[in-house]
Design a protein around this motif. Structure first.
Motif, PDB file in Angstrom:
ATOM      1  N   PRO A   1       0.879  -1.124  -0.012  1.00 33.83           N
ATOM      2  CA  PRO A   1       0.177   0.242  -0.008  1.00 33.83           C
ATOM      3  C   PRO A   1       0.793   1.269  -0.192  1.00 33.83           C
ATOM      4  CG  PRO A   1      -0.933  -1.504   1.458  1.00 33.83           C
ATOM      5  CD  PRO A   1       0.318  -2.155   1.140  1.00 33.83           C
ATOM      6  N   ASN A   2       2.262   1.234   0.376  1.00 34.87           N
ATOM      7  CA  ASN A   2       3.055   2.486   0.274  1.00 34.87           C
ATOM      8  C   ASN A   2       2.571   3.538   0.874  1.00 34.87           C
ATOM      9  OD1 ASN A   2       5.462   3.594  -0.835  1.00 34.87           O
ATOM     10  ND2 ASN A   2       4.348   4.120  -2.495  1.00 34.87           N
ATOM     11  N   ALA A   3       2.470   3.597   2.017  1.00 37.25           N
ATOM     12  CA  ALA A   3       2.105   4.996   2.728  1.00 37.25           C
ATOM     13  C   ALA A   3       3.265   5.964   2.809  1.00 37.25           C
ATOM     14  CB  ALA A   3       1.990   4.555   4.410  1.00 37.25           C
ATOM     15  N   ASP A   4       2.899   7.128   2.737  1.00 38.51           N
ATOM     16  CA  ASP A   4       3.715   8.461   2.732  1.00 38.51           C
ATOM     17  C   ASP A   4       4.199   8.788   4.165  1.00 38.51           C
ATOM     18  OD1 ASP A   4       1.429   9.829   3.529  1.00 38.51           O
ATOM     19  OD2 ASP A   4       1.517  11.294   2.221  1.00 38.51           O
ATOM     20  N   ASN A   5       3.691   8.280   5.003  1.00 39.40           N
ATOM     21  CA  ASN A   5       4.292   8.746   6.417  1.00 39.40           C
ATOM     22  C   ASN A   5       3.897   7.578   7.330  1.00 39.40           C
ATOM     23  OD1 ASN A   5       5.120   9.915   8.490  1.00 39.40           O
ATOM     24  ND2 ASN A   5       4.361  11.848   8.090  1.00 39.40           N
ATOM     25  N   SER A   6       4.170   7.469   8.720  1.00 38.34           N
ATOM     26  CA  SER A   6       4.131   6.477   9.551  1.00 38.34           C
ATOM     27  C   SER A   6       2.560   5.850   9.547  1.00 38.34           C
ATOM     28  CB  SER A   6       4.657   6.504  10.903  1.00 38.34           C
ATOM     29  OG  SER A   6       4.064   7.841  11.520  1.00 38.34           O
ATOM     30  N   VAL A   7       2.417   4.355   9.701  1.00 37.71           N
ATOM     31  CA  VAL A   7       1.284   4.008  10.048  1.00 37.71           C
ATOM     32  C   VAL A   7       1.242   3.472  11.481  1.00 37.71           C
ATOM     33  CG1 VAL A   7      -0.463   2.305   9.314  1.00 37.71           C
ATOM     34  CG2 VAL A   7       0.890   3.345   7.710  1.00 37.71           C
ATOM     35  N   LEU A   8       0.389   3.876  12.310  1.00 35.12           N
ATOM     36  CA  LEU A   8       0.306   3.646  13.821  1.00 35.12           C
ATOM     37  C   LEU A   8      -0.572   2.485  14.469  1.00 35.12           C
ATOM     38  CD1 LEU A   8       0.754   7.399  14.691  1.00 35.12           C
ATOM     39  CD2 LEU A   8       2.628   5.676  14.514  1.00 35.12           C
ATOM     40  N   SER A   9      -1.567   2.270  13.710  1.00 33.31           N
ATOM     41  CA  SER A   9      -2.606   1.140  14.072  1.00 33.31           C
ATOM     42  C   SER A   9      -3.312   0.394  12.950  1.00 33.31           C
ATOM     43  CB  SER A   9      -3.465   1.871  14.669  1.00 33.31           C
ATOM     44  OG  SER A   9      -4.617   0.953  15.436  1.00 33.31           O
ATOM     45  N   VAL A  10      -3.477  -0.771  12.922  1.00 32.95           N
ATOM     46  CA  VAL A  10      -4.074  -1.687  11.826  1.00 32.95           C
ATOM     47  C   VAL A  10      -5.098  -2.689  12.660  1.00 32.95           C
ATOM     48  CG1 VAL A  10      -2.042  -3.348  12.164  1.00 32.95           C
ATOM     49  CG2 VAL A  10      -3.630  -3.150  10.143  1.00 32.95           C
ATOM     50  N   ALA A  11      -6.340  -2.794  11.895  1.00 33.04           N
ATOM     51  CA  ALA A  11      -7.174  -3.619  12.507  1.00 33.04           C
ATOM     52  C   ALA A  11      -8.013  -4.355  11.294  1.00 33.04           C
ATOM     53  CB  ALA A  11      -8.154  -2.603  13.264  1.00 33.04           C
ATOM     54  N   MET A  12      -8.427  -5.590  11.587  1.00 29.10           N
ATOM     55  CA  MET A  12      -9.080  -6.453  10.418  1.00 29.10           C
ATOM     56  C   MET A  12     -10.493  -6.255  10.691  1.00 29.10           C
ATOM     57  SD  MET A  12      -6.494  -7.580   8.875  1.00 29.10           S
ATOM     58  CE  MET A  12      -7.422  -8.705   7.647  1.00 29.10           C
ATOM     59  N   GLN A  13     -11.279  -6.042   9.584  1.00 27.85           N
ATOM     60  CA  GLN A  13     -12.543  -6.268   9.437  1.00 27.85           C
ATOM     61  C   GLN A  13     -13.171  -7.637   9.263  1.00 27.85           C
ATOM     62  OE1 GLN A  13     -13.683  -2.015   7.597  1.00 27.85           O
ATOM     63  NE2 GLN A  13     -14.972  -3.656   7.098  1.00 27.85           N
ATOM     64  N   SER A  14     -14.214  -8.034   9.645  1.00 26.25           N
ATOM     65  CA  SER A  14     -14.758  -9.521   9.588  1.00 26.25           C
ATOM     66  C   SER A  14     -14.813  -9.942   8.032  1.00 26.25           C
ATOM     67  CB  SER A  14     -15.993  -9.759  10.085  1.00 26.25           C
ATOM     68  OG  SER A  14     -17.062  -9.098   9.522  1.00 26.25           O
ATOM     69  N   ASP A  15     -14.918  -8.922   7.098  1.00 24.28           N
ATOM     70  CA  ASP A  15     -14.717  -9.266   5.624  1.00 24.28           C
ATOM     71  C   ASP A  15     -13.410  -9.115   5.015  1.00 24.28           C
ATOM     72  OD1 ASP A  15     -14.201  -6.358   5.651  1.00 24.28           O
ATOM     73  OD2 ASP A  15     -15.689  -5.917   4.474  1.00 24.28           O
ATOM     74  N   GLY A  16     -12.271  -9.041   5.912  1.00 22.10           N
ATOM     75  CA  GLY A  16     -10.912  -9.187   5.511  1.00 22.10           C
ATOM     76  C   GLY A  16     -10.555  -8.059   5.193  1.00 22.10           C
ATOM     77  N   LYS A  17     -11.254  -6.644   4.961  1.00 20.51           N
ATOM     78  CA  LYS A  17     -10.579  -5.487   4.463  1.00 20.51           C
ATOM     79  C   LYS A  17     -10.004  -5.036   5.815  1.00 20.51           C
ATOM     80  CE  LYS A  17     -13.789  -4.308   1.229  1.00 20.51           C
ATOM     81  NZ  LYS A  17     -14.939  -3.217   0.656  1.00 20.51           N
ATOM     82  N   ILE A  18      -8.873  -4.065   5.700  1.00 26.03           N
ATOM     83  CA  ILE A  18      -7.927  -3.519   6.537  1.00 26.03           C
ATOM     84  C   ILE A  18      -8.176  -2.284   6.790  1.00 26.03           C
ATOM     85  CG2 ILE A  18      -5.438  -3.517   7.129  1.00 26.03           C
ATOM     86  CD1 ILE A  18      -5.185  -5.843   4.683  1.00 26.03           C
ATOM     87  N   ILE A  19      -8.363  -1.923   8.110  1.00 26.09           N
ATOM     88  CA  ILE A  19      -8.288  -0.398   8.592  1.00 26.09           C
ATOM     89  C   ILE A  19      -7.016   0.095   8.978  1.00 26.09           C
ATOM     90  CG2 ILE A  19      -9.585   1.340   9.844  1.00 26.09           C
ATOM     91  CD1 ILE A  19     -11.580   0.188   7.955  1.00 26.09           C
TER      92      ILE A  19
END
Length: 187
Positions: A61-79
């Motif tokens: 996904p190539n973020a342009d700055n730090s990513v601090l948190s990640v969570a998984m939805q039940s449908d597999g999508k990523i927040i």
């Protein structure tokens, strides 16, 4: 290992901080942080790793700055939440939802006003977000909000923290635990 010893076969060898980790239903590991190299590959602040070896796959996904948190939805999508303003090929202010296959950001866009430090998903699928923002999901919300998974809009729930929210967890009874630098929250 489950007994507390180091699994010497797993070594992603990130070149900078990893701030949060989530495990997909297929066992692959999502790692987010400040790194630009992890699992033997150039990956800007977000990567998906093999659970056995720690090697990064092609998902990027190539973020342009730090990513601090990640969570998984039940449908597999990523927040994800953090300091970024571009991720998954789209402009996204501090929060985005990513496709688990492509890594692209979808149309869900709560558009936070400042960085997010914590994200978790309730049993009903709603997204709990915490950080330093004063506006998210089209509503004024001080540092904590609950977002609809379809629209990205903030609902009426408004604990109104007086300063930073760094951590959120949901108990089995549905109560929400919140940690941070605040001294006043929920009235």
């Amino acid at each position: 290992n489950a007994d507390g010893t180091l699994d010497t076969g797993f070594n992603p060898n990130a070149n900078f901080d990893v701030f949060s980790i989530a495990v997909q239903s297929d066992g692959k590991i999502l790692a987010v942080g400040g790194f630009n190299n992890i699992g033997g590959a150039g990956r800007n602040r977000i990567a998906r790793l093999d659970a056995t070896t720690g090697i990064a796959d092609s998902w990027n996904p190539n973020a342009d700055n730090s990513v601090l948190s990640v969570a998984m939805q039940s449908d597999g999508k990523i927040i994800v939440g953090g300091n970024f303003t571009n991720i998954g090929g789209q402009p996204r202010n501090y929060i985005a939802r990513l496709d688990a296959s492509t890594g692209l950001a979808d149309s869900w866009n709560p558009n936070a006003s400042f960085p997010l430090y914590a994200i978790t998903i309730q049993a009903d699928g709603k997204v709990l977000a915490g950080g330093d923002f004063s506006n998210i999901g089209g509503q004024p919300r001080n540092r904590i909000a609950r977002l609809d998974t379809t629209t990205g809009l903030a609902d009426l729930w408004n604990p109104n923290a007086d300063t930073t929210v760094n951590a959120i967890a949901v108990q089995s009874d549905g109560k929400i635990l919140v940690g941070g630098a605040f001294t006043n929250i929920g009235g």
